[in-house]
Design a protein around this motif. Structure first.
Motif, mmCIF file in Angstrom:
data_model
loop_
_atom_site.group_PDB
_atom_site.id
_atom_site.type_symbol
_atom_site.label_atom_id
_atom_site.label_comp_id
_atom_site.label_asym_id
_atom_site.label_seq_id
_atom_site.Cartn_x
_atom_site.Cartn_y
_atom_site.Cartn_z
ATOM 1 N N GLU A 1 0.843 -1.194 0.000
ATOM 2 C CA GLU A 1 0.000 0.000 0.000
ATOM 3 C C GLU A 1 0.880 1.246 0.000
ATOM 4 O OE1 GLU A 1 -3.488 2.259 2.624
ATOM 5 O OE2 GLU A 1 -2.701 0.305 3.281
ATOM 6 N N LYS B 1 0.167 5.583 -0.672
ATOM 7 C CA LYS B 1 -0.698 6.710 -0.998
ATOM 8 C C LYS B 1 -2.108 6.253 -1.354
ATOM 9 C CE LYS B 1 2.917 10.004 -2.194
ATOM 10 N NZ LYS B 1 3.447 10.988 -3.170
ATOM 11 N N ASN B 2 -2.661 5.430 -0.439
ATOM 12 C CA ASN B 2 -4.059 4.969 -0.523
ATOM 13 C C ASN B 2 -4.346 4.105 -1.749
ATOM 14 O OD1 ASN B 2 -4.780 6.441 1.848
ATOM 15 N ND2 ASN B 2 -4.902 8.312 0.602
ATOM 16 N N LYS B 3 -3.319 3.522 -2.312
ATOM 17 C CA LYS B 3 -3.490 2.584 -3.412
ATOM 18 C C LYS B 3 -2.646 1.341 -3.153
ATOM 19 C CE LYS B 3 -4.175 6.029 -7.114
ATOM 20 N NZ LYS B 3 -3.649 6.494 -8.424
ATOM 21 N N SER C 1 -1.108 -0.431 -10.326
ATOM 22 C CA SER C 1 -1.729 0.180 -9.148
ATOM 23 C C SER C 1 -3.228 -0.020 -9.184
ATOM 24 C CB SER C 1 -1.394 1.674 -9.064
ATOM 25 O OG SER C 1 -2.113 2.411 -10.027
ATOM 26 N N GLU D 1 -6.990 1.181 -6.812
ATOM 27 C CA GLU D 1 -7.621 1.917 -5.716
ATOM 28 C C GLU D 1 -8.492 1.027 -4.838
ATOM 29 O OE1 GLU D 1 -9.718 5.200 -7.381
ATOM 30 O OE2 GLU D 1 -7.891 6.323 -7.898
ATOM 31 N N ASP D 2 -8.833 -0.175 -5.326
ATOM 32 C CA ASP D 2 -9.706 -1.057 -4.555
ATOM 33 C C ASP D 2 -9.184 -2.487 -4.444
ATOM 34 O OD1 ASP D 2 -10.086 -1.988 -7.129
ATOM 35 O OD2 ASP D 2 -12.211 -1.466 -7.249
ATOM 36 N N ASN E 1 7.811 8.810 2.871
ATOM 37 C CA ASN E 1 6.785 9.153 1.873
ATOM 38 C C ASN E 1 7.200 8.781 0.445
ATOM 39 O OD1 ASN E 1 4.950 10.327 3.777
ATOM 40 N ND2 ASN E 1 6.253 12.156 3.820
ATOM 41 N N PHE F 1 -5.582 -4.226 3.264
ATOM 42 C CA PHE F 1 -5.968 -2.986 2.595
ATOM 43 C C PHE F 1 -7.469 -2.805 2.736
ATOM 44 C CE2 PHE F 1 -7.095 -0.727 -1.456
ATOM 45 C CZ PHE F 1 -6.433 0.467 -1.184
ATOM 46 N N ASN F 2 -7.881 -1.623 3.226
ATOM 47 C CA ASN F 2 -9.304 -1.313 3.398
ATOM 48 C C ASN F 2 -10.029 -2.384 4.215
ATOM 49 O OD1 ASN F 2 -9.023 1.045 1.961
ATOM 50 N ND2 ASN F 2 -9.789 0.200 0.030
ATOM 51 N N LYS F 3 -9.391 -2.820 5.330
ATOM 52 C CA LYS F 3 -9.963 -3.801 6.255
ATOM 53 C C LYS F 3 -10.202 -5.170 5.620
ATOM 54 C CE LYS F 3 -12.151 -0.317 9.195
ATOM 55 N NZ LYS F 3 -13.415 0.137 9.849
#
Length: 467
Positions: A202, A204-206, A224, A226-227, A253, A440-442
């Protein structure tokens, strides 16, 4: 005249008498002093003989650690030596810490030769300092949740004794329930995802997938999502070149790629370059001096990069390195130099670094806490098969160990833990090894890997989601 003569004789007699008396007094005093000197000498000889013949008690010793488990206590104590160099025997007594109870002999007659070369007894191995031995003994088959008093005595051959009494408690057995986990299979989203030796991380949220190989095809592509389901190829050929068994992490970062293998080049296959990117698109070559053979066993934690590198191609002996910038690397000896042989996966959980060891060697997890320079080893549960190529990660805030292979057969079981208490979760439909997992995302996503015998590889083309 006669009276005058008598007076003169009388004075003479008195003078003679006084002289004689003084002489006798002096002689008496001298004799008395001589007797005192003689008696003092005799007493000194007696005392000296008594001191020389007196046998001293064994020297002080101390209990340095008491390991408290649900069904046993592990005692560690320093060696007690005897001033006269006679053999010291240890006896261990235990009783429940309740008024009126009496000590029972747990083990008696332990001497140096009762222990192994590392001071271990009963299979519990420990270190020994250069100055004094440290002995170890387990008291087994105890009831959980009880308070105990333990007494260790050190006795020499003449019966002189030193003893130590300590209190300890066996932990309460805690049962945890399996999670209500569900599996979702996203079938064959991209043929390119059939690979091993890749990384998924993961940033930067991806989610980002980098490199890997399928057979003789080695990649340097970057994807990459996003989901975790819909993926976009960022580049087919990143400037860091093709590689697999490399490492990826996020530090300062930036997204980093380090080391790995590429047997299609002329460098002997081992890569020692380090790259970083602020966006996953543009990449900068940071260094070409990665220590030893290293790559996939790396994490970033507490403003540092932590890397387990090997002396050679195979991870038979790992060395822990740390770096703050990815350029300068130093061996970290705070946790011991060795003991990282053949790690399979590293993850950060609960402000600690968790290392999945090669389970063919021992069913353990090594846990490093850089905040207090502490290193511990956790035993995996009974029923957990010996294996290789497993992964550790998180599901619903629990630490999990999943999949891998044993005797060339992929495994499909999943285990979760709360505070070292393990429970087996619902197994997957088929076994996988050499896969990569990421929280990622629980949800826990699994990409790539092999689903058949290592001699007849069938690659996993599906995305597996556990939640």
């Amino acid at each position: 005249m006669r009276e005058k003569g008598l007076s003169k004789n009388y004075n003479f007699i008195c003078k003679y008498y006084n002289c004689l008396r003084l002489f006798l007094i002096k002689k008496t005093i001298i004799s008395f002093l001589g007797i005192l000197v003689f008696l003092f000498g005799v007493i000194s000889i007696i005392i000296s003989c008594d001191v020389n013949n007196r046998n001293e008690v064994p020297r002080d010793f101390e209990i340095v650690q008491v390991g408290e488990f649900t069904d046993k206590l592990l005692l560690r104590w320093t060696e007690s030596t005897d001033p006269e160099n006679s053999i010291v025997t240890y006896d261990i007594f235990i009783k429940e810490d309740i008024e009126g109870t009496t000590y029972l002999l747990e083990k008696g007659g332990l001497i140096d030769s009762s222990f192994g070369s590392n001071g271990n007894y009963g299979g519990f191995s420990i270190n020994k300092p250069s100055t004094r031995f440290i002995f170890s003994y387990p008291i087994l088959n105890l009831e959980d949740g009880k308070n105990w008093k333990v007494k260790i005595t050190a006795t020499d051959q003449e019966g002189n004794r030193k003893e130590i009494v300590i209190k300890a408690t066996t932990k309460v057995i805690v049962q945890i329930e399996p999670l209500e986990i569900n599996y979702t299979i996203i079938k064959q989203p991209f043929p390119e995802f059939s690979r091993v030796g890749h990384t998924v991380i993961e940033f930067k949220n991806k989610l980002w997938m980098i490199g890997g190989r399928n057979g003789f095809n080695i990649y340097n592509d970057v994807w990459s999502s996003e989901d975790g389901i819909t993926w976009v190829q960022i580049t087919e050929q990143a400037p860091f070149g093709v590689r697999y068994a490399h490492g990826s992490f996020v530090h300062n970062n930036k997204l980093w790629v380090i080391g790995g293998l590429d047997f299609s080049n002329t460098s002997g296959g081992v890569l020692k370059d380090i790259w970083s990117s602020e966006d996953g698109i543009s990449w900068e070559n940071v260094s070409e001096k990665l220590p030893n053979y290293a790559g996939e066993h790396v994490v970033a934690f507490n403003d540092k990069i932590w890397l387990i590198a090997a002396k050679g191609f195979e991870y038979y002996e790992g060395i822990l390195y740390e770096s703050s910038d990815g350029i300068s690397w130093a061996k970290n000896t705070s946790f011991g130099v060795n003991g990282y042989s053949y790690p399979e996966d590293l993850k950060v959980y609960d402000n600690k670094i968790w290392i999945a060891n090669n389970i063919d060697a021992n069913k353990t997890l090594t846990v490093l806490n850089p905040l207090i320079n502490e290193r511990k080893t956790y035993k995996l549960p009974q029923g957990y098969f010996n294996r290789s190529s497993q992964q550790i990660n998180l599901i619903q805030d629990r630490l999990v160990v999943l999949f891998g292979y044993q005797n060339q057969t992929p495994l499909k079981d999943v285990w979760s833990s709360v505070d070292g208490i393990w429970v087996q979760e619902k197994s997957f439909d088929y076994g996988i090894y050499n896969h990569k997992s990421v929280s990622f995302n629980k949800k826990l996503f699994i990409f790539g890997g092999v689903t058949s015998s290592i001699y007849n590889r069938v690659f996993n083309e599906n995305i597996i989601i556990i939640e």
